[in-house]
Design a protein around this motif. Structure first.
Motif, PDB file in Angstrom:
ATOM      1  N   UNK A 274       0.800  -1.228   0.000  1.00 42.20           N
ATOM      2  CA  UNK A 274       0.000   0.000   0.000  1.00 42.20           C
ATOM      3  C   UNK A 274       0.830   1.274   0.000  1.00 42.20           C
ATOM      4  N   UNK A 275       2.033   1.240   0.596  1.00 44.51           N
ATOM      5  CA  UNK A 275       2.831   2.454   0.748  1.00 44.51           C
ATOM      6  C   UNK A 275       4.258   2.095   1.117  1.00 44.51           C
ATOM      7  N   UNK A 276       5.135   3.091   1.070  1.00 41.34           N
ATOM      8  CA  UNK A 276       6.515   2.867   1.507  1.00 41.34           C
ATOM      9  C   UNK A 276       6.577   2.491   2.989  1.00 41.34           C
ATOM     10  N   UNK A 277       5.856   3.200   3.888  1.00 37.83           N
ATOM     11  CA  UNK A 277       5.896   2.775   5.296  1.00 37.83           C
ATOM     12  C   UNK A 277       5.408   1.347   5.501  1.00 37.83           C
ATOM     13  N   UNK A 278       4.423   0.917   4.719  1.00 36.72           N
ATOM     14  CA  UNK A 278       3.888  -0.433   4.881  1.00 36.72           C
ATOM     15  C   UNK A 278       4.912  -1.486   4.487  1.00 36.72           C
ATOM     16  N   UNK A 279       5.556  -1.310   3.340  1.00 34.24           N
ATOM     17  CA  UNK A 279       6.547  -2.305   2.918  1.00 34.24           C
ATOM     18  C   UNK A 279       7.775  -2.242   3.823  1.00 34.24           C
ATOM     19  N   UNK A 280       8.087  -1.042   4.337  1.00 37.16           N
ATOM     20  CA  UNK A 280       9.212  -0.912   5.261  1.00 37.16           C
ATOM     21  C   UNK A 280       8.966  -1.720   6.526  1.00 37.16           C
ATOM     22  N   UNK A 281       7.744  -1.663   7.048  1.00 34.34           N
ATOM     23  CA  UNK A 281       7.442  -2.399   8.269  1.00 34.34           C
ATOM     24  C   UNK A 281       7.470  -3.908   8.022  1.00 34.34           C
ATOM     25  N   UNK A 282       6.966  -4.349   6.889  1.00 31.73           N
ATOM     26  CA  UNK A 282       7.066  -5.774   6.552  1.00 31.73           C
ATOM     27  C   UNK A 282       8.532  -6.208   6.523  1.00 31.73           C
ATOM     28  N   UNK A 283       9.357  -5.390   5.887  1.00 31.88           N
ATOM     29  CA  UNK A 283      10.770  -5.739   5.731  1.00 31.88           C
ATOM     30  C   UNK A 283      11.504  -5.699   7.066  1.00 31.88           C
ATOM     31  N   UNK A 475      11.042  10.771  12.578  1.00 33.01           N
ATOM     32  CA  UNK A 475      10.251  11.345  11.489  1.00 33.01           C
ATOM     33  C   UNK A 475      10.770  10.781  10.169  1.00 33.01           C
ATOM     34  N   UNK A 476       9.845  10.453   9.256  1.00 35.48           N
ATOM     35  CA  UNK A 476      10.205   9.784   8.010  1.00 35.48           C
ATOM     36  C   UNK A 476       9.686  10.576   6.806  1.00 35.48           C
ATOM     37  N   UNK A 477      10.427  10.460   5.690  1.00 37.35           N
ATOM     38  CA  UNK A 477      10.157  11.307   4.533  1.00 37.35           C
ATOM     39  C   UNK A 477      10.230  10.488   3.249  1.00 37.35           C
ATOM     40  N   UNK A 478       9.457  10.929   2.253  1.00 37.91           N
ATOM     41  CA  UNK A 478       9.311  10.195   0.997  1.00 37.91           C
ATOM     42  C   UNK A 478      10.397  10.568  -0.012  1.00 37.91           C
ATOM     43  N   UNK A 479      11.625  10.652   0.457  1.00 38.43           N
ATOM     44  CA  UNK A 479      12.773  10.924  -0.399  1.00 38.43           C
ATOM     45  C   UNK A 479      13.958  10.178   0.198  1.00 38.43           C
ATOM     46  N   UNK A 480      15.177  10.628  -0.136  1.00 38.75           N
ATOM     47  CA  UNK A 480      16.347   9.897   0.299  1.00 38.75           C
ATOM     48  C   UNK A 480      17.166  10.629   1.336  1.00 38.75           C
ATOM     49  N   UNK A 481      18.484  10.523   1.204  1.00 36.93           N
ATOM     50  CA  UNK A 481      19.450  11.057   2.152  1.00 36.93           C
ATOM     51  C   UNK A 481      19.225  12.547   2.386  1.00 36.93           C
ATOM     52  N   UNK A 482      19.011  13.285   1.328  1.00 36.70           N
ATOM     53  CA  UNK A 482      18.725  14.716   1.400  1.00 36.70           C
ATOM     54  C   UNK A 482      17.252  14.900   1.077  1.00 36.70           C
ATOM     55  N   UNK A 483      16.428  14.554   2.030  1.00 37.67           N
ATOM     56  CA  UNK A 483      14.983  14.541   1.789  1.00 37.67           C
ATOM     57  C   UNK A 483      14.439  15.906   1.387  1.00 37.67           C
TER      58      UNK A 483
END
Length: 505
Positions: A274-283, A475-483
């Motif tokens: 469903x989302x990046x946070x969702x797959x992150x939690x599964x992983x 806090x989490x962001x939808x980008x990378x190292x330099x969000x």
């Protein structure tokens, strides 16, 4: 070391006459960071400006100045440049936020011109490269000047800061050595600006988070001149280096990077969730559970368990089971950059896996370069030179070292007898600071698509014994190292830190 007084008290809080450029900009004797003068009068340039930040109209003084660090015999050893933005008139009750970038060897250009300075460089927000100049320098309403005065520090060998001719790099290029120099500059700035009793925040990005830990140890761990802090702000955190080094036998490197592989695969349509946070939690759950257990069993791993782990690893990463079998379930990050989109003849970025690049050919094991770095670096370099030289009037023939090579090549990674390759972990410094300062809190910001400082590795390092958990915010962001290169995340990061600073005053 001693520190020569840099800034004179006055209406603008940080003004002193500048030495003519010809007297202060002696060309380098051997490299871009060396200079020869025995006596150095620090250059200081200041301008009064206005801008709207966080919805508030602010008048502020922008000051770029040099601090000279001296040996015991009075010989200048290092010249460190700071760029500060202080609301006028001066208000000593306002928080002051000291910032730096990482590397080691990186100037403060990234946070200053990308996230929190009053101006920023406008580059594409959607993971496209920054192209050719001109790169617009625009107002930055996300600057934190409405809630704090800002001081950007360029340690020796970064930005315009340098070691004088004859100075032994070993005195400054190292974990503890660098922290001592930065702490000295912070103390001097507090002296010269009358800010000892102001709320104080310290933070950085990437190795700048490592520096934050070592500097807080110098500031709060000192009994002779203790500097209390209100908050530590960690952006793209790296504290435990051993956890991410894929040396033979170190299984943690594969465990902490697996969630990043899952979010990258999700972003590029290789896995479903469903989302990046969702797959992150599964992983996360799989990485610390069945995957970790399988790796730790080594060659005793039963075939059936290996097959089950391989299948789930394939589902989470988008890599074929055949490839995972060849890699013995242990895929390094550089191999992943090349393999994930090989069928599209593309590689993905290390700093930000949203970015893609095209290599010379598609057959190699590793990418030619990092598209998430070469996609942004030209714009930032142009911006910092234009801003400091043309707008603030800083005069020098030295090149701005956005990523200086000398510090990284000569860095002393040892810490209290522990070398980097043995087990370098500075997180205990943060644990000690939290235990000994009940008013201190930590803000940790992580991008879902950052392989340089994986979010699961950051979580792991700050979840160890001796580190109070009730004063750490994630806090989490939808980008990378330099969000902050992504417009939406720059605004979110600014709002999140703004709320943190207000809460900690």
């Amino acid at each position: 070391m001693t520190v020569r007084r840099l800034l004179l008290a006055g209406a603008l809080c940080a003004l002193a006459p500048a030495l003519p450029a010809a007297a202060q900009d002696t060309p380098a004797a051997s490299d871009a960071n060396a200079a020869a003068p025995r006596e150095i009068d620090p250059q200081v340039k200041a301008k009064t400006m206005t801008g709207t930040f966080g919805g508030e109209r602010i008048t502020y003084t922008a000051t770029i100045g040099e601090t000279v660090l001296e040996a015991k015999d009075g010989k200048p050893e290092a010249v460190i440049v700071t760029t500060s933005y202080v609301k006028t008139p001066r208000d000593a009750s306002r928080p002051v936020f000291f910032l730096f970038n990482g590397g080691p060897g990186s100037g403060s250009v990234w946070l200053q011109m990308g996230a929190f300075g009053p101006k920023r460089v406008a580059i594409p927000s959607d993971a496209r490269d920054d192209g050719a100049p001109p790169y617009p320098l625009v107002d930055n309403p996300a600057s934190l000047l409405d809630v704090a005065d800002l001081v950007f520090i360029d340690p020796p060998g970064t930005g315009f800061s340098y070691l004088t001719e004859g100075t032994d790099p070993e005195k400054y290029y190292g974990l503890t050595e660098d922290a001592e120099a930065v702490a000295a500059v912070i103390r001097r700035w507090l002296n010269d600006n009358g800010r000892w009793n102001s709320p104080k925040f310290l933070g950085g990005e990437s190795y700048g988070t490592t520096r934050t830990a070592t500097v807080v140890n110098e500031l709060e761990g000192s009994t002779f001149n203790d500097v209390g802090l209100n908050g530590l702000i960690l952006i793209s955190t790296i504290l435990d280096f051993a956890a991410r080094e894929p040396t033979p036998g170190n299984e943690m490197a594969y465990i902490v990077t697996l969630p990043n592989m899952a979010t990258a695969a999700w972003y590029h349509g290789k896995v479903e969730a469903p989302s990046a946070p969702a797959i992150a939690e599964e992983a996360r759950r799989f990485a610390i559970g069945p995957f970790a257990a399988a790796l730790l069993k080594g060659q005793d791993l039963p075939a059936a368990e290996r097959a089950a782990v391989r299948a789930e690893l394939s589902r989470l990463t988008g890599l074929s089971e055949e490839y995972l079998d060849y890699a013995d379930l242990r895929v390094t990050a550089p191999r992943f950059y090349k393999e994930l989109l090989r069928d599209r003849r593309l590689t993905i970025g290390r700093l930000d896996s949203r970015y893609t690049g095209s290599d010379y050919d598609n057959a190699g094991e590793y990418p030619d370069n990092d598209p998430s770095f070469y996609g942004i670096d030209a714009g930032y370099t142009a911006a910092i030179n234009s801003w400091t030289r043309e707008t603030l009037g800083f005069e020098t023939d030295r090149e701005y070292q956005a990523i200086g090579r000398d510090p990284g090549r000569q860095w002393n990674w040892s810490l209290e007898g522990q070398g980097r390759n043995a087990y370098l972990n500075v997180a205990p410094y943060i644990g000690r600071a939290l235990r000994e300062n009940s008013g201190l809190a930590v803000f940790a910001a992580q991008g879902w698509y950052d392989f340089a400082t994986p979010f699961f590795g950051a979580e792991y390092s700050l979840n160890r014994t001796g580190i109070p958990q009730d004063r750490i915010e994630w806090h989490y962001y939808d980008a990378g190292h330099m969000m902050y290169v992504r417009d939406e995340d720059r605004a979110k990061l600014s709002d999140d830190i703004r709320a943190f600073i207000r809460k900690q005053q």
